[in-house]
Motif scaffolding. Sequence first.
Motif, short mmCIF file in Angstrom:
data_model
loop_
_atom_site.label_atom_id
_atom_site.label_comp_id
_atom_site.label_asym_id
_atom_site.label_seq_id
_atom_site.Cartn_x
_atom_site.Cartn_y
_atom_site.Cartn_z
N LEU A 90 -31.10 8.63 -9.73
CA LEU A 90 -30.79 10.04 -9.46
C LEU A 90 -31.78 10.64 -8.48
O LEU A 90 -31.40 11.35 -7.54
N CYS A 91 -33.06 10.37 -8.70
CA CYS A 91 -34.09 10.97 -7.86
C CYS A 91 -34.06 10.44 -6.44
O CYS A 91 -34.27 11.20 -5.48
N ARG A 92 -33.78 9.15 -6.26
CA ARG A 92 -33.75 8.63 -4.89
C ARG A 92 -32.60 9.26 -4.12
O ARG A 92 -32.71 9.54 -2.94
N LYS A 93 -31.47 9.49 -4.79
CA LYS A 93 -30.34 10.13 -4.12
C LYS A 93 -30.68 11.57 -3.75
O LYS A 93 -30.35 12.03 -2.65
N ARG A 94 -31.32 12.27 -4.67
CA ARG A 94 -31.71 13.65 -4.39
C ARG A 94 -32.71 13.70 -3.23
O ARG A 94 -32.65 14.57 -2.36
N TYR A 95 -33.64 12.76 -3.23
CA TYR A 95 -34.65 12.68 -2.17
C TYR A 95 -33.98 12.47 -0.81
O TYR A 95 -34.30 13.17 0.16
N ILE A 96 -33.06 11.55 -0.74
CA ILE A 96 -32.36 11.29 0.52
C ILE A 96 -31.57 12.52 0.95
O ILE A 96 -31.59 12.92 2.12
N ASP A 97 -30.88 13.14 0.00
CA ASP A 97 -30.12 14.36 0.32
C ASP A 97 -31.03 15.42 0.92
O ASP A 97 -30.68 16.07 1.92
N ASP A 98 -32.17 15.65 0.28
CA ASP A 98 -33.07 16.71 0.73
C ASP A 98 -33.56 16.47 2.15
O ASP A 98 -33.61 17.39 2.98
N ILE A 99 -33.92 15.23 2.46
CA ILE A 99 -34.43 14.93 3.80
C ILE A 99 -33.30 15.02 4.83
O ILE A 99 -33.48 15.53 5.94
N LEU A 100 -32.12 14.54 4.46
CA LEU A 100 -30.97 14.60 5.36
C LEU A 100 -30.60 16.04 5.67
O LEU A 100 -30.39 16.41 6.84
N ILE A 101 -30.53 16.89 4.66
CA ILE A 101 -30.17 18.29 4.87
C ILE A 101 -31.22 18.99 5.73
O ILE A 101 -30.88 19.77 6.64
N ALA A 102 -32.50 18.71 5.49
CA ALA A 102 -33.56 19.31 6.29
C ALA A 102 -33.44 18.88 7.75
O ALA A 102 -33.64 19.69 8.67
N ALA A 103 -33.12 17.61 7.98
CA ALA A 103 -32.98 17.11 9.35
C ALA A 103 -31.81 17.79 10.06
O ALA A 103 -31.90 18.14 11.24
N GLN B 230 -44.37 9.18 -8.98
CA GLN B 230 -45.15 10.41 -8.98
C GLN B 230 -44.42 11.53 -8.24
O GLN B 230 -44.32 12.67 -8.72
N GLU B 231 -43.91 11.21 -7.04
CA GLU B 231 -43.22 12.22 -6.25
C GLU B 231 -41.93 12.66 -6.93
O GLU B 231 -41.60 13.87 -6.94
N PHE B 232 -41.20 11.72 -7.49
CA PHE B 232 -39.93 12.06 -8.13
C PHE B 232 -40.14 12.94 -9.36
O PHE B 232 -39.38 13.88 -9.59
N ARG B 233 -41.17 12.63 -10.12
CA ARG B 233 -41.43 13.46 -11.31
C ARG B 233 -41.80 14.89 -10.92
O ARG B 233 -41.28 15.86 -11.49
N SER B 234 -42.70 15.02 -9.95
CA SER B 234 -43.19 16.36 -9.62
C SER B 234 -42.15 17.19 -8.88
O SER B 234 -42.11 18.42 -9.04
N ARG B 235 -41.30 16.55 -8.07
CA ARG B 235 -40.35 17.32 -7.27
C ARG B 235 -39.04 17.62 -8.00
O ARG B 235 -38.44 18.67 -7.78
N TYR B 236 -38.61 16.69 -8.83
CA TYR B 236 -37.26 16.82 -9.39
C TYR B 236 -37.21 16.90 -10.91
O TYR B 236 -36.49 17.74 -11.45
N LEU B 237 -37.93 16.04 -11.58
CA LEU B 237 -37.80 15.99 -13.04
C LEU B 237 -38.51 17.15 -13.72
O LEU B 237 -37.93 17.83 -14.57
N GLU B 238 -39.75 17.40 -13.36
CA GLU B 238 -40.50 18.47 -14.02
C GLU B 238 -39.89 19.85 -13.76
O GLU B 238 -39.74 20.64 -14.70
N PRO B 239 -39.49 20.18 -12.53
CA PRO B 239 -38.86 21.49 -12.32
C PRO B 239 -37.54 21.66 -13.07
O PRO B 239 -37.13 22.79 -13.35
N SER B 240 -36.89 20.54 -13.39
CA SER B 240 -35.62 20.59 -14.11
C SER B 240 -35.80 20.40 -15.61
O SER B 240 -34.81 20.32 -16.35
N ALA B 241 -37.06 20.34 -16.05
CA ALA B 241 -37.37 20.11 -17.47
C ALA B 241 -36.69 18.85 -17.99
O ALA B 241 -36.20 18.80 -19.11
N ARG B 242 -36.71 17.81 -17.15
CA ARG B 242 -36.13 16.52 -17.54
C ARG B 242 -37.28 15.55 -17.79
O ARG B 242 -37.89 15.03 -16.84
#
Length: 288
Positions: free
Chosen positions: A72-85, A261-273
């Motif tokens: 889930l996190c790798r997909k979200r990460y790719i989405d975020d970078i793609l949308i920013a680009a 580390q990056e996935f936890r801090s960017r996606y899981l912790e803010p979503s309380a997952r």
Amino acid sequence: MSTGADRTAFGPMVIVAADQHETHPLIDDPWARRLLPAGGRLAVALTRYRPIRRAMIAATEKKIPGLWASMLCRKRYIDDILIAALDDGGIEAVVILGAGFDTRAYRLPALAAIPVYEVDLPANIDRKRAALIQALGHIPGNVTLVPIDFETQNLADTLALHGYTAQRRTFFVWEAVTQYLTEDGVRRTFDVLATAPTGSQLVFTYVRQDFLDGTTRYGAEAAYAEFVVKRQLWRFGMTPGHVAAFLAEYGWHEREQAGPQEFRSRYLEPSARAMPVSDIEHSVHATR
């Protein structure tokens, strides 16, 4: 890639579709369930019930602890970078290498006005085409489905035959593919990526070499036994500290590597997952 990799496309999308039932899904994806075959849609429908969803997660985690959140996190990460680009401007095309049943081309509004090339094994492209026609009634006009075997066919020639212009500044997505290739297959693809114009971007994933050679199992002994030893599906890996030099050989510059580390801090912790994240696979953002 004829050793069974064409049968691995459904699993990630089952996870994405099941995650839609969570209070805070990591990816908003109404299409994941609709593109799955009937059996997959039924399994996902059952996961609306929390105990069944938890049982599915537990079964997945037995093979690779942290796999559910990692996908889930790798997909979200790719989405975020793609949308920013795309927001920054300059990207003229998107090429998704090993697209499987990924839904980016259909669920991200920013992609509706840009050419998208979904590249995968012929068997997966046939399944994807049938699923899209069943779900949408047609293939969106900006999407081109491109069948290829990365080990035996020339990527540049195949893309050109399907209308891709190599001079376009392109965002390449190469998710969960490199481990299924030989090093020669990976390098042949990078030979093509090396011709991309300045301003292009790439996000790809890789499996750690220390897992493939058995030095460190990361608690995933079952996955090592199945994918590396028994089925010999996973063949190519990288070492985190060597990625930048590898990319530099082909004129690409490492911008970031993302792992647990990056996935936890960017996606899981803010979503309380509160979920574990596997360290077997890392994601890399690179630019030209």
